[in-house]
Design an enzyme around this catalytic site. Structure first.
Site, short mmCIF file in Angstrom:
data_model
loop_
_atom_site.label_atom_id
_atom_site.label_comp_id
_atom_site.label_asym_id
_atom_site.label_seq_id
_atom_site.Cartn_x
_atom_site.Cartn_y
_atom_site.Cartn_z
N LYS A 182 -43.13 16.69 64.42
CA LYS A 182 -43.74 17.63 63.31
C LYS A 182 -44.88 16.86 62.49
O LYS A 182 -44.81 15.93 61.75
CB LYS A 182 -42.66 17.88 62.16
CG LYS A 182 -43.11 19.04 61.13
CD LYS A 182 -42.64 18.89 59.79
CE LYS A 182 -43.23 18.15 58.84
NZ LYS A 182 -44.80 18.69 58.71
N GLU A 238 -41.70 7.52 49.04
CA GLU A 238 -40.94 8.49 48.39
C GLU A 238 -40.17 9.40 49.67
O GLU A 238 -38.92 9.63 49.53
CB GLU A 238 -41.76 9.46 47.52
CG GLU A 238 -41.09 10.53 46.66
CD GLU A 238 -41.91 11.07 45.93
OE1 GLU A 238 -43.28 11.24 45.92
OE2 GLU A 238 -41.51 12.25 45.33
N GLU A 257 -42.22 4.02 58.40
CA GLU A 257 -43.49 3.07 58.19
C GLU A 257 -44.29 3.73 57.08
O GLU A 257 -44.59 4.85 57.24
CB GLU A 257 -44.36 3.24 59.52
CG GLU A 257 -45.24 2.29 59.57
CD GLU A 257 -46.60 2.49 58.97
OE1 GLU A 257 -46.90 2.31 57.94
OE2 GLU A 257 -47.36 3.63 59.94
N CYS A 291 -52.49 3.15 55.84
CA CYS A 291 -51.55 2.57 54.98
C CYS A 291 -51.67 1.22 55.03
O CYS A 291 -51.11 0.22 53.95
CB CYS A 291 -50.12 2.89 55.89
SG CYS A 291 -50.24 2.58 57.76
N GLU A 390 -49.93 2.60 45.39
CA GLU A 390 -50.90 2.89 46.67
C GLU A 390 -51.53 4.24 46.28
O GLU A 390 -51.18 5.13 45.81
CB GLU A 390 -49.90 3.38 47.90
CG GLU A 390 -50.78 3.72 49.07
CD GLU A 390 -49.89 3.87 50.27
OE1 GLU A 390 -48.92 4.77 50.45
OE2 GLU A 390 -50.00 3.37 51.41
#
Ligand code: NDP
Length: 501
Positions: A182, A238, A257, A291, A390
């Site tokens: 997905k 989250e 990850e 990331c 972030e």
């Protein structure tokens, strides 16, 4: 406008509810394709297709050599369709054509090629079956074998849709599993195309299924479904936490990850020109939506002014604009929502006293598209929110340090632990510093050089488990121990005395 369905059981299908949604080109703010939107029922259908394919043995019963050859064909098919795939990736996600042609397409193809070749080799054969002779507690031959898990789900983010699809699909298939992927709702197209390419290259129907749909419904269904054995997720910390909770109900294997706030440490003996440009590359590549971006540049105080000066000079070499032009180095952010997030954090940085020395605004010459200027904050304190949270945009924090102990302390003062770098003329010394940093990857004198042969993943709240290389491949297997004892009369089995008189 192009139209895409859900790719289930080797064919394009409409969503059960008939729902579709446009996908927006972030450079033009215009829709460029329409995609079917899966709900929970479509997720169940995709899992059922994958389970049926797995149970039939059509994929897992092929030899690693046969599977490997098909994966290599997938890689070649991706190269054959590179122009189409690159254009779709750029229009869906807002990256540049330069990046799509030199990073996204080759990176995706190479992932299939790498795992395809690896499972044809002796190292994988040795991983699949190990043998041990034992004399205690009873004489026995012992096999440790690795088997596929079954149905593996991949849930991926919008920053590198195609490469992320390959990171989830290729190792899962290599190990003999079936997959439901997905992708993120804002960037579904290339993942759907990769699903189709797998089938066209010889992966049997039902082995790879790709559905686009909202995380809160289609994604949650996949993460809880009892027939799913493993979920591999890339995205926010989250949602990663949520995936772990959802998987706990049926104790799924979960690899995550997640986010990062990676330290990029420049020691005083570094090549200052390279380190400064490396700091720009480490943060502004793909508009900072990576990331492992090196968003905290830690600079020794003796070279601080020179580094900042060189970074500011380097900014002039970054061309922002039309994503389809090969001369463009920076495109827009993926969505207006992501630009809102960046703007919020720039305001927080200014409020908390960091010095904005470049950017901090939308480019005046690009009124259309979700563009944002590369932004440098200097004199940042690591406690400030822009150094702790972030942002996932083109915002870098420059932080001074007095000595290496302080650099390491600042580097590790983060809930995250994904990437980072050390720049120094003394490579051995830099490796010693790298070993003190609590992250899953540290580059010395380079940045963003992810290599599919080596493990990638996070310490602390940046993740669980590893992807890529033999370490990532191992995560797609169950491990079974088969003990083969002697065929003796009962007297030969001393342990029977533990129960019997
Ligand atoms: P999310 O973590 O929300 O999304 C990642 C994927 O998870 C998408 O496919 C999403 O689907 C899906 N998802 C969302 N909620 C659920 C759920 N409850 N159950 C199952 N799947 C779910 O990332 P965002 O796109 O919202 O980005 C938010 C922030 O995450 C960014 O600002 C950045 O900080 C971070 N991020 C980190 C990335 C990384 O590589 N580590 C990559 C992208 C973002 P859908 O798209 O339909 O919501």
């Amino acid at each position: 406008m192009k139209e895409f369905g859900l790719f289930i059981n080797g064919e394009w299908q409409a969503a059960k509810g008939g729902k579709t949604a446009p996908t927006i080109n972030p450079a033009t703010e215009e829709p460029w394709a329409t995609v079917a939107v899966a709900d929970r029922e479509d997720s169940r259908k995709a899992v059922a297709a994958a389970k049926k394919a797995h149970d039939s043995g059509v994929w897992r019963n092929k030899s690693p050599q046969e599977r490997g050859e098909i994966l290599q064909k997938v890689a070649m098919a991706i190269f054959e369709r590179q122009n189409e795939l690159a254009a779709a990736e750029v229009q869906d996600g807002g990256g540049t054509m330069r990046k799509a042609m030199s990073m996204d397409v080759p990176g995706t193809a190479q992932t299939f090629m790498h795992f395809g070749q690896y499972i044809c080799g002796d190292e994988y054969k040795a991983m699949l079956q190990e043998e041990y002779d034992e004399i205690a507690p009873v004489p026995s031959k012992n096999y440790v074998v690795r088997e596929p898990i079954g149905v593996c789900v991949g849930i991926t983010p919008w920053n590198f849709p195609m490469i992320m699809a390959s990171w989830k699909i290729a190792p899962a298939l290599a190990a003999g599993n079936c997959v439901v992927l997905k992708p993120a709702s804002v960037t579904p197209v290339t993942s759907l195309m990769v699903g189709e390419i797998c089938t066209q290259a010889g992966v049997p129907a039902g082995v790879v299924n790709v559905i686009s749909g909202p995380g809160g419904a289609a994604g949650e269904e996949l993460a809880t479904h009892p027939d799913v054995g493993k979920v591999a997720f890339t995205g926010s910390t989250e949602v990663g936490r949520r995936i772990m909770q959802l998987g706990a109900g049926t104790l799924k294997k979960v690899t995550l990850e997640l986010g990062g706030k990676s330290p990029n440490i420049i020691l005083k003996d570094a090549n200052l020109d390279t380190a400064a440009l490396g700091a720009l590359f480490g943060t502004f590549m793909h508009q900072g939506q990576i990331c492992e971006s090196g968003t905290r540049v830690l600079v020794h105080e003796s070279i601080h002014d020179q580094i900042v000066e060189k970074m500011l000079a380097g900014l002039k070499r970054i061309q922002m604009g039309d994503t389809m032009e090969m001369s463009t180095g920076m495109g827009p952010l993926v969505s207006s929502a992501q630009r809102d997030t960046v703007e919020k954090y720039v305001a927080i940085g200014k409020d908390q006293g960091a010095k904005c020395v470049a950017g901090g605004k939308r480019p005046a010459n690009l009124p259309k598209g979700y563009y944002y200027e590369p932004t440098i904050f200097d004199e940042v304190d690591n406690k400030q929110r822009i150094a702790q949270e972030e942002i996932f945009g083109p915002v870098v924090s420059v932080i001074r340090f007095r000595d290496e102990d302080e650099a390491v302390r600042i580097a590790n003062d983060s809930v995250y632990g994904l990437g980072g770098a050390v720049w120094s003329a003394d490579k051995d010394h830099a490796v010693a510093v790298a070993r003190r940093i609590e992250t899953g990857t540290v580059w010395v004198n380079d940045y963003h050089m992810i290599n599919i042969r080596f493990p990638f993943g996070g310490y602390k709240q940046s993740g669980v488990g590893r992807e890529l290389g033999k370490w990532g491949l191992a995560e797609y297997h169950e491990v079974k121990h088969i003990h083969v004892g002697e065929n003796t009369p009962p007297e030969g089995k001393f342990y029977l005395q533990l129960l019997l008189n």
